[in-house]
Design an enzyme around this catalytic site. Structure first.
Site, short mmCIF file in Angstrom:
data_model
loop_
_atom_site.label_atom_id
_atom_site.label_comp_id
_atom_site.label_asym_id
_atom_site.label_seq_id
_atom_site.Cartn_x
_atom_site.Cartn_y
_atom_site.Cartn_z
N ARG A 104 0.84 -1.20 0.00
CA ARG A 104 0.00 0.00 0.00
C ARG A 104 0.88 1.25 0.00
O ARG A 104 2.04 1.22 0.42
CB ARG A 104 -0.92 0.02 1.21
CG ARG A 104 -1.85 -1.20 1.32
CD ARG A 104 -2.66 -1.13 2.59
NE ARG A 104 -3.59 -2.26 2.71
CZ ARG A 104 -3.30 -3.41 3.30
NH1 ARG A 104 -2.09 -3.59 3.84
NH2 ARG A 104 -4.18 -4.39 3.38
N LYS A 134 -2.13 -1.84 7.58
CA LYS A 134 -3.52 -1.42 7.71
C LYS A 134 -4.28 -2.31 8.68
O LYS A 134 -5.09 -1.82 9.49
CB LYS A 134 -4.20 -1.45 6.33
CG LYS A 134 -5.65 -1.01 6.35
CD LYS A 134 -6.25 -1.06 4.97
CE LYS A 134 -7.72 -0.66 4.99
NZ LYS A 134 -8.33 -0.72 3.64
N HIS A 141 -3.83 2.97 -5.80
CA HIS A 141 -4.17 1.70 -5.14
C HIS A 141 -4.48 0.60 -6.17
O HIS A 141 -4.42 -0.59 -5.84
CB HIS A 141 -5.37 1.89 -4.21
CG HIS A 141 -5.56 0.78 -3.23
ND1 HIS A 141 -4.72 0.58 -2.15
CD2 HIS A 141 -6.48 -0.22 -3.17
CE1 HIS A 141 -5.12 -0.46 -1.46
NE2 HIS A 141 -6.19 -0.97 -2.06
N ARG A 170 -1.87 -2.04 -6.57
CA ARG A 170 -1.95 -3.18 -5.64
C ARG A 170 -2.85 -4.26 -6.22
O ARG A 170 -2.52 -5.45 -6.19
CB ARG A 170 -2.49 -2.68 -4.30
CG ARG A 170 -2.75 -3.79 -3.27
CD ARG A 170 -3.06 -3.13 -1.92
NE ARG A 170 -3.66 -4.06 -0.97
CZ ARG A 170 -2.97 -4.91 -0.21
NH1 ARG A 170 -1.67 -4.95 -0.30
NH2 ARG A 170 -3.60 -5.69 0.66
N HIS A 197 -3.62 -9.58 3.03
CA HIS A 197 -5.07 -9.71 3.18
C HIS A 197 -5.38 -10.71 4.29
O HIS A 197 -4.84 -11.81 4.32
CB HIS A 197 -5.72 -10.17 1.87
CG HIS A 197 -5.74 -9.11 0.83
ND1 HIS A 197 -4.76 -8.99 -0.13
CD2 HIS A 197 -6.63 -8.12 0.58
CE1 HIS A 197 -5.04 -7.96 -0.92
NE2 HIS A 197 -6.16 -7.42 -0.50
N TYR A 215 -9.43 -8.75 -5.48
CA TYR A 215 -8.26 -8.37 -6.27
C TYR A 215 -7.86 -9.44 -7.28
O TYR A 215 -6.91 -9.26 -8.02
CB TYR A 215 -7.07 -8.10 -5.33
CG TYR A 215 -7.28 -6.90 -4.45
CD1 TYR A 215 -6.85 -5.64 -4.84
CD2 TYR A 215 -7.92 -7.03 -3.23
CE1 TYR A 215 -7.04 -4.54 -4.02
CE2 TYR A 215 -8.11 -5.94 -2.40
CZ TYR A 215 -7.68 -4.70 -2.81
OH TYR A 215 -7.87 -3.61 -2.00
#
Length: 364
Positions: free
Chosen positions: A214, A239, A307, A310, A333, A342
């Site tokens: 990120r 995150k 983003h 990513r 994740h 994704y």
């Protein structure tokens, strides 16, 4: 029994003194209203369900929001603080004058509906359109509002009966973005970034595309987190609060080698990607967003978010045959459900594998 008193301001004040309960009082325009309130309050005390709502009736949402921003928000991650402060402003504008006790599900639902038709200023500036706010933006604003009410109920003890946000329908989050780099878009971006006066812009692009890190993880990187001998980057602040170790391919290892050997790095700066000193003389992470937006606009890629790199990186890992567990260990994740957002594989990349499966079945 309650005591009903006429005040010098010509209002009527009901005062209840009951053993085992704190003194409760409230003022009304008419004596009958004061008597009705006292009767209900005494009945609730007898049943053990009385809640003093006076504090929630006196406190406006604007005052509650100020307390939340000064007491609660600083306990969250810096990245969360930066994103939640702007979300608080439309909430203040809409609910500010209301008392907390006056905010019910109907008012929150009206806020939701109005926000869903509000033009998105960010999209308007970038793309020159007047697209409404995304449902997910409104969901995040409602999440902030909900947390404020939960805090007021559980910690501040303001006498609120319930959280009004929990009683309304939330906007659907949608399918999420699945923007991939278009043919030749990567090469055009790389060439434009290489022509930038600051080489860090290209280095950040290359690392993001290879590691799925990120932007906040990239810009906060310190020198000691990069191990070129083992070809890994150790991330301690992420995150989802889970530390992880990101492997580096040969190309991005070379990129990091260039970044760490940056000849203009000050001796007292341990940031991998550093910016200019602030007013306090301390160097902050490199703020590359403005330069990135200008370049992608010139290339006609206004709809490309940083983003999305990513998303592209994770999709490429899946297409290369990495398992979900391997991809999640790289990308960070926490759940496979989030990872699926994704992993939109290109259908044409699956054709050969399907043909191979068919040939294998026919031989059996």
């Amino acid at each position: 029994m309650a005591t009903i008193i006429k005040t010098p301001s010509k209002t009527w004040k009901a005062v209840i003194r009951k053993r085992g309960w704190p003194t409760a009082s409230k003022s009304f325009r008419t004596k009958r209203d004061a008597e009705d309130w006292a009767r209900r309050a005494e009945d609730e005390m007898v049943r053990g369900v009385y809640i003093d709502r006076s504090r929630s009736e006196r406190m406006t949402f604007g005052d509650a929001l100020d307390r939340y921003l000064s007491e609660v928000l600083p306990t969250k991650k810096p990245s969360t603080q930066r994103s939640e402060r702007p979300r608080a402003e439309p909430l203040r504008e809409f609910f500010g004058p209301y008392s907390l006790a006056a905010i019910g599900p109907d008012l929150v639902a009206r806020y939701r509906d109005e926000r869903l038709t509000t033009p998105s200023q960010r999209v308007h500036r970038v793309a020159g359109t007047s697209t409404p706010l995304s449902p997910n933006t409104v969901r995040l604003e409602l999440a902030l509002l909900s947390h404020l009410f939960n805090t007021a109920i559980r910690e501040w003890r303001l006498g609120l009966l319930h959280n009004p946000v929990s009683s309304i329908r939330k906007p659907s989050p949608g399918e999420g973005r699945n923007r991939r780099l278009r043919p030749n878009e990567e090469n055009r971006l790389r060439a434009a970034l290489a022509a930038s006066s600051n080489p860090m812009l290209l280095w950040i692009f290359e690392v993001a595309l290879a590691t799925a890190m990120r932007s906040g993880e990239l810009t906060s990187l310190r020198l000691h987190q990069v191990d070129l001998n083992r070809r890994v980057v150790r991330l301690s602040v992420t995150k989802n609060s889970n530390a992880r170790t990101v492997p580096l391919n040969q190309h991005v290892t070379g990129v990091f080698r260039e970044a760490l050997a940056n000849p203009v790095r000050p001796d007292d700066c341990d940031l991998v990607f550093f910016g200019e000193p602030g007013r306090d003389g301390v160097r902050k992470p490199y703020a590359f967003t403005k330069a990135w937006n200008e370049i992608k606009l010139k290339l006609g890629s206004a709809d490309l978010h940083f983003h999305d790199l990513r998303h592209e990186a994770v999709s490429r890992l899946v297409e290369a045959g990495f398992s979900d567990q391997e991809v999640s260990s790289i990308s960070g994740h926490k759940s496979m459900q989030m990872l699926k957002r994704y992993t939109h594989l290109r259908a044409e990349d699956l054709v050969d594998r399907l043909d191979g499966l068919q040939q294998q079945s026919s031989r059996q």
